[in-house]
Design an enzyme around this catalytic site. Structure first.
Site, PDB file in Angstrom:
ATOM      1  N   GLU A  18      23.872 126.467  48.945  1.00  0.00           N
ATOM      2  CA  GLU A  18      23.579 127.523  48.204  1.00  0.00           C
ATOM      3  C   GLU A  18      24.690 128.737  48.130  1.00  0.00           C
ATOM      4  OE1 GLU A  18      21.163 128.540  46.293  1.00  0.00           O
ATOM      5  OE2 GLU A  18      19.598 127.094  46.289  1.00  0.00           O
ATOM      6  N   GLY A  74      43.010 134.505  59.684  1.00  0.00           N
ATOM      7  CA  GLY A  74      43.250 134.993  58.345  1.00  0.00           C
ATOM      8  C   GLY A  74      42.115 134.377  57.548  1.00  0.00           C
ATOM      9  N   GLY A  75      42.527 133.578  56.492  1.00  0.00           N
ATOM     10  CA  GLY A  75      41.596 133.085  55.632  1.00  0.00           C
ATOM     11  C   GLY A  75      40.748 133.936  54.968  1.00  0.00           C
ATOM     12  N   THR A  76      39.441 133.586  54.345  1.00  0.00           N
ATOM     13  CA  THR A  76      38.589 134.312  53.690  1.00  0.00           C
ATOM     14  C   THR A  76      38.121 135.443  54.424  1.00  0.00           C
ATOM     15  OG1 THR A  76      38.224 132.389  52.145  1.00  0.00           O
ATOM     16  CG2 THR A  76      36.563 134.273  52.156  1.00  0.00           C
ATOM     17  N   ALA A  77      37.544 134.933  55.642  1.00  0.00           N
ATOM     18  CA  ALA A  77      36.955 135.848  56.633  1.00  0.00           C
ATOM     19  C   ALA A  77      37.685 136.812  57.158  1.00  0.00           C
ATOM     20  CB  ALA A  77      36.347 135.029  57.812  1.00  0.00           C
ATOM     21  N   LEU A 117      33.309 131.010  60.092  1.00  0.00           N
ATOM     22  CA  LEU A 117      32.959 130.008  60.815  1.00  0.00           C
ATOM     23  C   LEU A 117      32.859 130.031  62.273  1.00  0.00           C
ATOM     24  CD1 LEU A 117      35.312 127.351  58.762  1.00  0.00           C
ATOM     25  CD2 LEU A 117      32.777 127.920  58.224  1.00  0.00           C
ATOM     26  N   LYS A 161      29.635 132.518  37.313  1.00  0.00           N
ATOM     27  CA  LYS A 161      28.900 131.364  38.020  1.00  0.00           C
ATOM     28  C   LYS A 161      27.335 132.127  37.560  1.00  0.00           C
ATOM     29  CE  LYS A 161      26.927 129.371  42.109  1.00  0.00           C
ATOM     30  NZ  LYS A 161      27.268 129.450  43.622  1.00  0.00           N
ATOM     31  N   ILE A 164      30.581 132.869  51.964  1.00  0.00           N
ATOM     32  CA  ILE A 164      31.232 134.013  51.752  1.00  0.00           C
ATOM     33  C   ILE A 164      30.022 135.260  52.002  1.00  0.00           C
ATOM     34  CG2 ILE A 164      32.198 135.408  50.203  1.00  0.00           C
ATOM     35  CD1 ILE A 164      33.754 132.975  49.327  1.00  0.00           C
TER      36      ILE A 164
END
Length: 504
Positions: A345, A22-25, A336, A87, A349
């Site tokens: 930088e 799962g996670g962001t990816a 990852l 941002k 994501i």
């Protein structure tokens, strides 16, 4: 060596997609696939509540705005759900030398001529004492310095987000499930391959359940359970150029207004980040374990944070580099598991997003094409190598000599591709962008000038203006920037009105 495939496996239609992790990816992949192809695909995502994610990718770049628009994600809803702020760039402090700062903003600086970039006119203006700081001619940079923000007509303000990565995954889970994606709780204990094709056939769960699929997406983090451990994709180590291999992250309570900048503060053996959200601040330090141990890094971090500490410090180990291949057989690696470049930088994501978009563009509905696989891998390799060079630039072009870490960065041999860009800018003031690379000419110019690299020459087109014309040209751009910035509300005020987050 990676497994080979047979023609029967390649020609098998793709109907069942299994996302491992799962996670962001994982949830970005689930969101994009379900929103785009959910009506024709069976999409399952496997994750375990017992396995934590890295979860520190909280600063983004403007490409995420585009990704959300492609998926028709409501920006206000997303920002409220993730306690997000805006941002406008990154403040690089102590990078050129101790006490010297600059901002890499998301905007366009000045106005280019078709034959030469704005930097050539600015260089002549500085030579004739007609120009102020390079950043004075960029709307986003000046707005960030004054802590101001607003959406402008016709996309007149380029921006990204600071957000809570854990809340973002949770938000995308709800989004994905609304389009039919299914979450399966549990741990993967075995990856089962087809003996004839070498493709992945299924994933065995600790519950005994077997999850079969036609296409597998590896979002298992640094271990690369599918792409690396099972399919044998080699990991290319880039630590000869990127010396940092560790990070420590913690969160603090906000003590002031959130600014529209990520702060990147160079320290003796690495750098520290500060990412302001609505409800807290994300903090961390990226460092070289060859120059600092964990205790030294944590002490430096604790000595340079503000506000009550909300979480226990978490140590993260990493090896900068990339997989030799990110698509093998019927497995695509994202996040990852495909490689890692440190977050200086905020590109992590973005690379997930690009991998997803590239997969959708080449989606093998009728069967996996070896030509598509080869093209996907080549595009992925080119993109991450360009970003790698941009990150190395920050470390190598510096005037710092105050520690062994920085001396090593200055003296190391760098990739020939980056050396060419540095030589070109130093000698001519020119930057030629590689097709489809992430960072535009203005990004390279901002960082190279900010790091202290000053061109020896400039384009002769700037000489077509006399001093009066050049002064009017430069002053007109700067005045328009200042006038627009003066009309913008405070960033904190705008966020509180536009997308106030839930109380936590």
């Amino acid at each position: 060596m990676p497994e080979t495939t047979d023609s029967n496996a390649c020609n098998r239609p793709i109907r069942r997609v299994v996302i491992a992790g799962g996670g962001t990816a994982g949830w970005m992949a689930a969101a994009a696939l379900s929103r785009t192809l959910g009506k024709v695909l069976d999409i399952k995502l496997i994750e375990s509540d017992e396995i934590s994610t890295v979860g520190v990718g909280e600063a983004t770049i403007p490409t995420l705005v585009t990704f959300h628009r492609l998926l028709d994600i409501n920006e206000q809803e997303f920002m409220a759900a993730t306690q997000a702020t805006f941002k406008l760039g990154i403040s690089f402090e102590n990078w050129r030398d101790v006490g010297q700062d600059y901002i890499h903003s998301f905007g366009i600086t000045g106005k280019d001529h078709w034959s030469a970039g704005f930097q050539h006119f600015w260089l002549k203006g500085r030579e004739r004492q007609l120009a102020s700081d390079y950043g004075d001619y960029c709307l986003e940079l000046k707005a960030s310095q004054q802590n101001r923000f607003a959406h402008l007509p016709k996309g007149g303000m380029n921006y990204a987000f600071h957000m809570d990565a854990g809340l973002y995954a949770r938000y995308l889970r709800r989004f994905s499930e609304g389009f039919g994606a299914q979450r399966i709780e549990g741990k993967i204990v075995e990856v089962c391959k087809d003996d004839a094709s070498g493709h992945i056939r299924s994933l065995m769960m600790d519950s005994g359940e077997e999850i079969e699929g036609d296409l597998f997406i590896d979002c298992t983090g640094f271990r690369g359970l599918l792409i690396g451990q099972t399919l044998g994709a080699h990991y290319q180590d880039w630590s000869q150029w990127l010396h940092c291999d560790s990070a420590i992250a913690l969160q603090t309570r906000s003590v002031g207004e959130a600014i529209p900048l990520t702060r990147s503060i160079a320290r003796e053996a690495g750098w520290q980040w500060r990412i302001p959200l609505q409800h807290r601040v994300g903090n961390g330090i990226v460092f070289s374990s060859q120059h600092w141990d964990d205790e030294q890094a944590l002490r430096t971090l604790r000595d340079n944070i503000e506000g009550e500490v909300l979480t226990e410090p978490r140590v993260i180990r990493f090896k900068p580099g990339q997989r030799s291949e990110t698509w093998i057989g019927n497995c695509v690696a994202l996040g990852l598991s495909s490689g890692f470049l440190e977050p200086i930088e905020s590109t992590s994501i973005h690379l997930i997003q690009r991998g997803i978009v590239r997969l959708l563009q080449m989606f093998p509905a009728s069967g996996i094409s070896p030509a598509d696989v080869a093209e996907y891998n080549q595009q992925t390799r080119n993109e991450i190598e360009h970003i790698r060079d941009f990150i190395i630039l920050h470390y190598h072009v510096t005037q710092r000599r105050d520690s062994a870490f920085w001396r090593g960065c200055r003296e190391m041999e760098i990739p020939a591709s980056l050396q060419h860009r540095i030589d070109l800018f130093r000698q001519t003031g020119r930057v030629f962008r590689v097709p489809n690379e992430l960072f535009a000419e203005n990004s390279w110019v901002q960082v190279m000038l900010g790091q202290g690299l000053v061109p020896e020459q400039r384009h002769p087109v700037a000489d077509l203006m006399d001093d009066g014309e050049l002064a009017r040209f430069l002053d007109g751009i700067r005045d328009r920037v200042n006038k627009t910035v003066a009309q913008l509300p405070a960033h904190q005020t705008y966020v509180q009105t536009y997308c106030p987050g839930e109380r936590i």
